[in-house]
Design an enzyme around this catalytic site. Structure first.
Site, mmCIF file in Angstrom:
data_model
loop_
_atom_site.group_PDB
_atom_site.id
_atom_site.type_symbol
_atom_site.label_atom_id
_atom_site.label_comp_id
_atom_site.label_asym_id
_atom_site.label_seq_id
_atom_site.Cartn_x
_atom_site.Cartn_y
_atom_site.Cartn_z
ATOM 1 N N ARG A 23 0.813 -1.233 0.000
ATOM 2 C CA ARG A 23 0.000 0.000 0.000
ATOM 3 C C ARG A 23 0.837 1.271 0.000
ATOM 4 O O ARG A 23 0.410 2.302 0.530
ATOM 5 C CB ARG A 23 -0.977 0.038 1.186
ATOM 6 C CG ARG A 23 -2.197 -0.845 0.992
ATOM 7 C CD ARG A 23 -3.284 -0.452 1.991
ATOM 8 N NE ARG A 23 -4.338 -1.446 2.028
ATOM 9 C CZ ARG A 23 -5.407 -1.440 1.231
ATOM 10 N NH1 ARG A 23 -5.574 -0.473 0.353
ATOM 11 N NH2 ARG A 23 -6.314 -2.387 1.324
ATOM 12 N N ARG A 27 -3.987 5.695 0.091
ATOM 13 C CA ARG A 27 -4.604 6.698 0.966
ATOM 14 C C ARG A 27 -3.663 7.526 1.820
ATOM 15 O O ARG A 27 -4.036 8.594 2.296
ATOM 16 C CB ARG A 27 -5.616 5.994 1.891
ATOM 17 C CG ARG A 27 -6.722 5.283 1.157
ATOM 18 C CD ARG A 27 -7.393 4.266 2.077
ATOM 19 N NE ARG A 27 -6.426 3.270 2.554
ATOM 20 C CZ ARG A 27 -6.658 2.396 3.528
ATOM 21 N NH1 ARG A 27 -7.831 2.380 4.125
ATOM 22 N NH2 ARG A 27 -5.724 1.525 3.889
ATOM 23 N N ARG A 36 -7.883 10.835 -6.914
ATOM 24 C CA ARG A 36 -9.041 9.958 -6.724
ATOM 25 C C ARG A 36 -10.336 10.734 -6.498
ATOM 26 O O ARG A 36 -11.423 10.140 -6.542
ATOM 27 C CB ARG A 36 -8.805 9.032 -5.512
ATOM 28 C CG ARG A 36 -8.059 7.737 -5.813
ATOM 29 C CD ARG A 36 -8.932 6.733 -6.576
ATOM 30 N NE ARG A 36 -10.262 6.594 -6.003
ATOM 31 C CZ ARG A 36 -10.560 5.863 -4.937
ATOM 32 N NH1 ARG A 36 -9.612 5.198 -4.332
ATOM 33 N NH2 ARG A 36 -11.796 5.815 -4.481
ATOM 34 N N ASP A 72 -7.110 -3.669 -7.072
ATOM 35 C CA ASP A 72 -7.854 -4.171 -5.909
ATOM 36 C C ASP A 72 -8.102 -5.646 -6.163
ATOM 37 O O ASP A 72 -8.262 -6.066 -7.319
ATOM 38 C CB ASP A 72 -9.178 -3.425 -5.746
ATOM 39 C CG ASP A 72 -9.877 -3.854 -4.460
ATOM 40 O OD1 ASP A 72 -9.693 -3.173 -3.445
ATOM 41 O OD2 ASP A 72 -10.587 -4.888 -4.472
ATOM 42 N N TYR A 147 -14.615 -12.983 0.478
ATOM 43 C CA TYR A 147 -15.466 -11.849 0.098
ATOM 44 C C TYR A 147 -16.742 -12.323 -0.585
ATOM 45 O O TYR A 147 -17.833 -11.812 -0.333
ATOM 46 C CB TYR A 147 -14.708 -10.866 -0.796
ATOM 47 C CG TYR A 147 -13.692 -10.039 -0.028
ATOM 48 C CD1 TYR A 147 -14.107 -9.124 0.936
ATOM 49 C CD2 TYR A 147 -12.332 -10.183 -0.247
ATOM 50 C CE1 TYR A 147 -13.187 -8.369 1.657
ATOM 51 C CE2 TYR A 147 -11.405 -9.434 0.473
ATOM 52 C CZ TYR A 147 -11.836 -8.529 1.422
ATOM 53 O OH TYR A 147 -10.929 -7.796 2.137
#
Lengths: 344, 344
Positions: A23, A27, A36, A72, A147
């Site tokens: 990562r 973010r 974004r 992702d 998921y």
């Protein structure tokens, strides 16, 4: 490719310990939040120019030894038509969670034509990176299954384990299809120029070794075996997998990723011979003052020397509140401290 | 007290393996959902007649070898005035999450007069139980701290770890106060008649052994040491603690609880001599058909024979969707299969 990252993955001598951060794009970077703005997560993963830009952003700040494709883990699932989206502040949410065998029809094989943006982004990145490695990215079979079965993020993945125990026929059919999709997704990235791959089976640490060996490992092995002839190092990572390290290596990985719960020296004793390790600084340490952080970075380097090869990384992804300046400092420190260490 | 549970905790011979289930009282029972209707969680923990009723409910269904006081780990925190509530479907939510040293003033010592309902409920229960053990209940220092720092449930407890690394002075002051509160809370339960105690440091498995040893163990040891003279077995449990089992025993527990990620045979090798083990069936297995479940129960019993003493339990709490009939069947099976095993 003779970069320190690839050499470390192959357990060859390196001038210094290579470093990248899970990562590292995302973010924690203000420039990421800017590009974004107003763009949904999965849209950003399907626009090649955005994927390229976001993947490169951390390399303008940090002297890291690799880029990792911004994506992702549900991207290939959506590409084959699964009704899945990323809900901000929540994570992946699946429209029709998988409950019985009929739901498997939601999964068809992935073709290169399903993800043209991946091929385009990887090609553009390889050009921009000028020899620096690009790590391809995909989710592992247990984590993808979790998921689809839970319908979204889950703390303990109980529905997933219940289906695994209670309906092994559906379980193996599901993981088989997911392994095929993941294999195709990674092959597409390697064909376009990715120089290493990392399989993120992030949540597989909820299983015991026995269940991992029978329920997941055969599917991960198929993925790694299918990539064996392509000449790219294969990294295998999950969180809380201290009991699974040997098996995750034995599934066919060249490099086993380790979270912060077990030292790399102990991890090195747990994996079979012929494996490099990646890790394993606790990402929460990046929020601590430098006098606390520095000895912990040094400890990771020291313990990493027990491994046959070591790629410095965090034990999990960069936290959103991380100061990018700290990552820059850690990167330089790892390079300098490890270069000193190999000198006579 | 000569019950199989207490004998197993003391590593003495038992006629059969004793069994109880974490969260045996609670959401999986329709009679629990009925008595809780319209009553907030923390209110239900402070009404002695409800605590007594809910604690006893599972014993009317299952031939388990112990009751465990129905409570919540934040009960003693609310009792000393912390603004905390249980939000349905979420968990504990703290009004003013702990950020700096001034927040420590939210925590004062716990007195018996703060929790009269606990004393009353335990006394009533001891009468009703007619010699069957009652296990006292409290949260461990890391887990309590994590709720206060995060402000609520958290997946990875990053704020907690960041504070632990970055502000050790505040960290140790906080855990010291929590250890005092927990000690008082358990002493009150033992004084009223509880015959064993379990310290739930549920989330401490996010720490490495080194950090556990320096940041948590000294506080847990103070709790266990303070209970040492009371003659009640002390059980110590956390999830994902396979790397911490030795240390969690060394903190002063008589019994180390083990989750399902590591076999009890391996766990027995990891703890020091003189420890019994508790565990460790995966609660998700209770959702599988009996032909899948039975051999796994048997496996837990087999692996448990390597330990010096074994209390059968799950590796974590009963899931809400569990069929109570399955728990009844597992209870009887454990008793019968283990009784056969000790016969010549």
């Amino acid at each position: 490719m003779n970069s320190p990252l690839i050499r470390a993955c192959r357990r060859e001598p390196v001038p210094y310990t290579p470093v990248w951060f899970m990562r590292q794009a995302g973010r924690s970077l203000p420039e990421y939040r800017r590009v974004r703005e107003g763009i949904a997560m999965l849209d950003s993963c399907t626009r090649p120019e955005l994927v390229t830009e976001i993947t490169l952003q951390p390399l303008r700040r940090y002297d890291v030894d690799a880029a990792i494709l911004f994506s992702d883990i549900v991207v290939p699932l959506r590409a084959v038509g699964v009704d899945v989206d990323i809900k901000p502040g929540v994570g992946p949410v699946v429209g029709r969670p998988f409950r019985d065998v009929s739901d498997l029809s939601q999964l068809r094989p992935l073709e290169p034509g399903d993800v043209p943006y991946i091929t385009e982004a990887v090609r553009a990145l390889v050009g921009e990176l000028a020899g620096r490695p690009l790590i391809g990215f995909a989710g592992g079979p247990f984590t993808l299954a979790s998921y689809l079965i839970e319908g979204g993020p889950s703390k303990n993945h109980e529905r997933t384990r219940a289906l695994m125990y209670g309906n092994p026929a559906m379980w193996h059919a599901l993981l088989g299809r997911l392994a095929d999709i993941t294999t195709a997704f990674l092959r597409i990235q390697v064909a376009a120029g990715a120089t290493a791959v990392q399989l993120f089976d992030s949540w597989v640490g909820v299983l015991s070794p026995g269940d991992y060996a029978s329920a997941v490992l055969p599917h991960s092995r198929r993925i790694f075996d299918a990539l064996a002839g392509l000449g790219v190092p294969r990294i295998h990572f999950g969180v809380g997998t201290s009991e699974l390290l040997r098996l995750m290596g034995a599934a066919g990985a060249d490099v086993v990723g380790v979270d912060w719960r077990v030292g790399l020296d102990e991890a090195a004793r747990r994996v079979d011979a012929g494996k490099a390790l990646q890790g394993n600084l606790d990402p929460a340490l990046l929020l601590a003052p430098w006098p606390v952080l520095e000895p912990r970075v040094r400890q990771v380097l020291d313990q990493g020397r027990v491994a046959e090869g070591h790629v410095f990384n965090l034990g999990h992804g960069v936290l959103p509140q991380t100061d990018p300046g700290v990552l820059a400092r850690v990167t330089d420190f790892v390079h300098e401290a490890s270069a000193w260490a190999v000198k006579p």
